[in-house]
Write an enzyme that holds these catalytic residues in place. Structure first.
Site, PDB file in Angstrom:
ATOM      1  N   ASP A 236      89.581  98.499  76.367  1.00  0.00           N
ATOM      2  CA  ASP A 236      90.355  98.337  75.146  1.00  0.00           C
ATOM      3  C   ASP A 236      89.446  97.628  74.144  1.00  0.00           C
ATOM      4  OD1 ASP A 236      92.406  98.327  73.303  1.00  0.00           O
ATOM      5  OD2 ASP A 236      93.895  97.523  74.688  1.00  0.00           O
ATOM      6  N   TRP A 237      89.762  97.766  72.878  1.00  0.00           N
ATOM      7  CA  TRP A 237      88.858  97.300  71.830  1.00  0.00           C
ATOM      8  C   TRP A 237      88.710  95.778  71.864  1.00  0.00           C
ATOM      9  CZ3 TRP A 237      88.550 101.945  72.564  1.00  0.00           C
ATOM     10  CH2 TRP A 237      87.966 102.864  71.717  1.00  0.00           C
TER      11      TRP A 237
END
Length: 812
Positions: A236-237
């Site tokens: 995930d970012w």
């Protein structure tokens, strides 16, 4: 991948991948595992590799630009898609999204979200499918098959137990192993087995002491080892925290770039002997395999050689919406609407809420509001409209009535670029800047243009974002200062609330100049280059009691009143959990006033997840429309008028928060224990002996059904049923397995299969459902394996978990 398991085409792709890998040096390999910007991986021309492009979008493909001037088809919310109980429809949605991805140059879609509805307070509830792992896995597999049939990769997320938003970057979720296997891992396992996704995204959170981007056991041993997943694992970012821990834990790609824990840092870790280069090679191999599958590695034939036929996005969005609507109450045949006059009431009937907040947001080219849809569908002169109570309790991003553009200037004040800004939102990520503009030269951005109000009176303007701003309305500067973050959150600029900064008296129809200038300050060490802020606005606020009285008066003179109630971005969004399940504002008061004025009151609930409906027994009908996507108003008209029946069934239990069995989403000292173990959703409601407002699987149509017979042969279930009503209809036949003998503690019943059937008035139909072996298994925490619980069971079939019509015994 074992060569004996591959098709000739797959073997050929693997050979190209191995040849390409063999040509790469360490620096190139580690560079490939790190995002080069917000959404892409670098191209490597020396091996014929193009840049791989990823994009958000469970309900639409945003592309690499987060702006309304690059529109996308907006489908109904994932809760709506799950409410159709139709994996094939989910697959058709996926085909459309692949078509949209190809149009926007996107190779990998960062979806679907298959975390569970552990608690109704989860802020991202609307972006997930269901409280039930079986239903989630079935809908998710359909979605993945559809997207990948269009030659576009999927990224099933968020692996795993990312079931709430509070402290999501740091929370340590303490999940019993049995719950982890039987609930939270189960949808991922089903999708890997039945749809072979090309990607998985690991979550921000920690599970049982190990952050998911470094979770060797769950990623390398379970996901890849036990299940045979051969795709890419992307973070995930901003989730990846440690170079050595991440790569040894099975993380292939660290996003976004250019600053990540991979790239040069990973190359140095190999040179320092902290990481085996073979581990890097394995990750690169998986990235190259993904590139080959989507057709951007020279010499490798793509996984899909013949693309599906084109899909009409507007038509499919409308079909999904109407088939997702769940009619939970319909007294005295209130729906379909009878001939006569209709009073439509509710702010969201005019300004539609079609999707949830956060990274799922896209910008459709058009939105059909309920007012638009019913105006087109009903005879002229039969529809009236009243605002009633507005759900918005704060400013919204500027939209209706604004005509804006963005003007970029350097430190000398010279214009270096411009871009249209159809709404008041600026979200420029990575290299997504206007032509001629770079992060090095960009100093200020001015949102400038006009606003034409549709109502006279005091209008409020505000600012969403952090940093230095100057706000001017009608030539008067109302704010020239620095707006600071309300909390320490890297995404505060995205999810923080707008702050009111100006109040100006305006006249309906008379344009006024507006300007919001922002001084751009990006820290040198920021892991991603993002410029984001917004001009916010709200119109004149009339007295709520007066508005409710006007709505009641309109209802009193109409044959039917249709009240549309809704949540807002501040209630349901990525970035924070819900505090309660109440409708915002005075909407409950509105419904009660209208119901008192007109006994034929229909309430449409425009929310992505459960809300409390304290007036539900006081109205004639209640229809749940979820976040219905861009064609929601047209679909609503289809259903209200009876052109189509509401096709949805509840994918999650609706009830009062005080009765909900699982409500803890806030960590204590950084930890969130899943003390409920395997009992969430309907399993927990039944165990607690509580009756919800509307049970899992519930939903009414416009006809009736009789369940005539049930036959169980081994694990094959056959059900014969009959349409006993006066019009054609569709029924979702649900099959539950209920333990009847001794054994480990288990839910009283669990969904083990479902299918749908269509029949005309008086017609009979037979359906067959094959029960999976897993329906009779539990995870043995001692043996670390699945164990079939031998003994007696009851197989129950019916219309919901609380409306089971037929039962048959079975011994396993």
């Amino acid at each position: 991948m074992a060569g004996s398991q591959l098709t000739p085409a797959e073997n050929a792709r693997e050979a190209v991948v191995e040849a390409a890998l063999g040509k790469l040096g360490l620096d190139a390999k580690t560079r490939l595992l790190a995002g080069q910007d917000m959404w892409t991986l670098p191209a490597l021309p020396e091996i014929g590799l193009k840049s791989l492009v990823m994009s958000d979008g469970p309900i639409g493909v945003r592309g690499v630009r987060w702006t309304a001037d690059d529109p996308s088809v907006a489908l109904p919310s994932p809760t709506a898609l799950a409410a159709t109980w139709d994996p094939e429809l989910a697959s058709r949605a996926g085909v459309l999204l692949a078509q949209e991805a190809r149009r926007k140059g996107v190779h990998v879609l960062l979806a679907p979200t298959v975390n569970l509805h552990r608690s109704p307070l989860g802020g991202r509830h609307f972006e997930c499918y269901s409280e039930d792992p079986y239903l989630t896995g079935a809908i998710g597999a359909g979605y993945v098959r559809g997207v990948q049939s269009g030659g576009v990769g999927t990224t099933v997320k968020h692996f795993v137990a990312n079931d709430a938003e509070t402290d999501r970057f740091t929370v340590n979720n303490l999940v019993p192993e049995r719950a982890l296997r039987e609930l939270y891992l189960a949808p991922f396992e089903a999708i890997v087995e039945n749809a072979r996704p090309w990607g998985v995204m690991t979550a921000y959170n920690t599970v049982n002491g190990t952050t998911m981007t470094e979770h060797h056991h769950l990623v390398n041993e379970v996901l890849r080892g036990e299940w045979g997943f051969d795709g890419v694992n992307v973070s995930d970012w901003m989730a990846a925290r440690d170079t050595v821990g991440a790569v040894n834990g099975g993380l292939d790609v660290a996003m976004p770039g250019p600053r990540t824990v991979y790239g040069p840092a990973l190359a140095q870790a190999v040179r320092d002997g902290e990481v085996d280069e073979a581990t890097v090679d394995a990750a690169v191999r998986r990235v190259l395999r993904l590139a080959a599958r989507v057709g951007i590695l020279d010499g490798a034939g793509p996984a899909v050689a013949e693309l599906p036929a084109p899909v009409d996005g507007e038509a499919l969005a409308r079909e999904i919406a109407r088939r997702s609507f769940v009619l939970v109450r319909n007294e005295r045949g209130a729906l379909p609407l009878k001939p006569g006059t209709v009073a439509l009431i509710g702010a969201a009937a005019r300004d539609a809420r079609v999707l949830g907040g956060g990274s799922a947001t896209v910008f459709p080219a058009r939105i059909v509001s309920p007012l638009d849809g019913l105006t087109a569908a009903l005879p002229e002169g039969t529809l009236s409209y009243a605002v009633g109570a507005d759900p918005a309790t704060e400013l919204a991003v500027a939209g209706q009535g604004f005509s804006l553009r963005a003007v970029c200037r350097d430190t000398d004040g010279e214009i270096i670029g411009t871009r249209s800004a159809p709404g008041g939102l600026i979200q420029w990520m990575g290299s997504d800047l206007p032509d001629g503009v770079t992060h090095d030269t960009l100093h200020t951005i001015e949102l400038t243009g006009t606003f034409t109000p549709r109502e006279s009176g005091p209008h409020t303007f505000g600012i969403k974002g952090t940093g230095a701003f100057t706000l001017t309305v009608g030539g008067t500067t109302y704010y020239d200062d620095v707006q600071r973050a309300g909390k320490e959150d890297p995404f505060e600029a995205f999810f923080g609330a707008p702050v009111p900064r100006a109040r100006a008296g305006l006249t309906a129809g008379e344009p006024v100049d507006v300007s919001l200038t922002h001084v751009v300050r990006l820290p040198e060490d920021t892991p991603m280059k993002v410029v984001t802020f917004a001009l916010a606005h709200s119109g004149p606020q009339r007295d709520a009691d007066e508005l409710i009285a006007e709505a009641a008066a309109a209802a009193r003179t109409a044959d039917t009143a249709v009240v549309l109630v809704a949540t807002t971005d501040r209630v349901e969004s990525e970035g924070y959990d819900r505090r309660d399940l109440n409708l915002p504002g005075r909407q409950d008061d509105l419904v009660r006033a209208v119901a008192a004025a007109n006994p034929d009151t229909v309430v449409v609930v425009n929310s992505g997840s459960p809300v409390e409906l304290p007036w539900r027994d006081e109205v004639a009908a209640v229809l749940l429309s979820w976040f219905p996507g861009q064609e929601g108003g047209a679909a609503l008209a289809d259903v209200l008028t009876g052109a189509h029946e509401p096709g949805g069934r509840l994918p999650t239990t609706w009830g009062a928060l005080a009765d909900a069995p699982v409500t803890q989403v806030t960590p204590v000292d950084g930890e969130l224990p899943y003390t409920e173990n395997v009992f969430i959703g309907y399993r927990a409601w039944e165990r607690a002996g509580r009756t919800p407002s509307y049970p899992f699987g519930h939903g009414l149509g416009y006809t009736d059904w009789a369940y005539d017979s049930l036959d169980v042969d081994g694990t094959t279930v056959r059900v014969r049923l009959r349409n006993t009503g006066g019009r054609p209809g569709r029924e979702v036949v649900q099959v539950y397995v209920c333990p009847a003998g001794p054994g480990p503690e288990r839910p009283a019943r669990r969904l083990a299969g479902f299918t749908s059937v269509e029949a005309g008035p008086g017609e009979s139909a037979e359906v067959t459902v094959d029960l999976p072996r897993r329906a009779f298994e539990v995870w043995d925490e001692t043996a670390k394996a699945w164990s079939c619980v031998k003994g007696s069971y009851e197989i129950s079939v019916g219309r919901s978990v609380a409306d089971l019509r037929l039962t048959a015994p079975i011994n396993v």
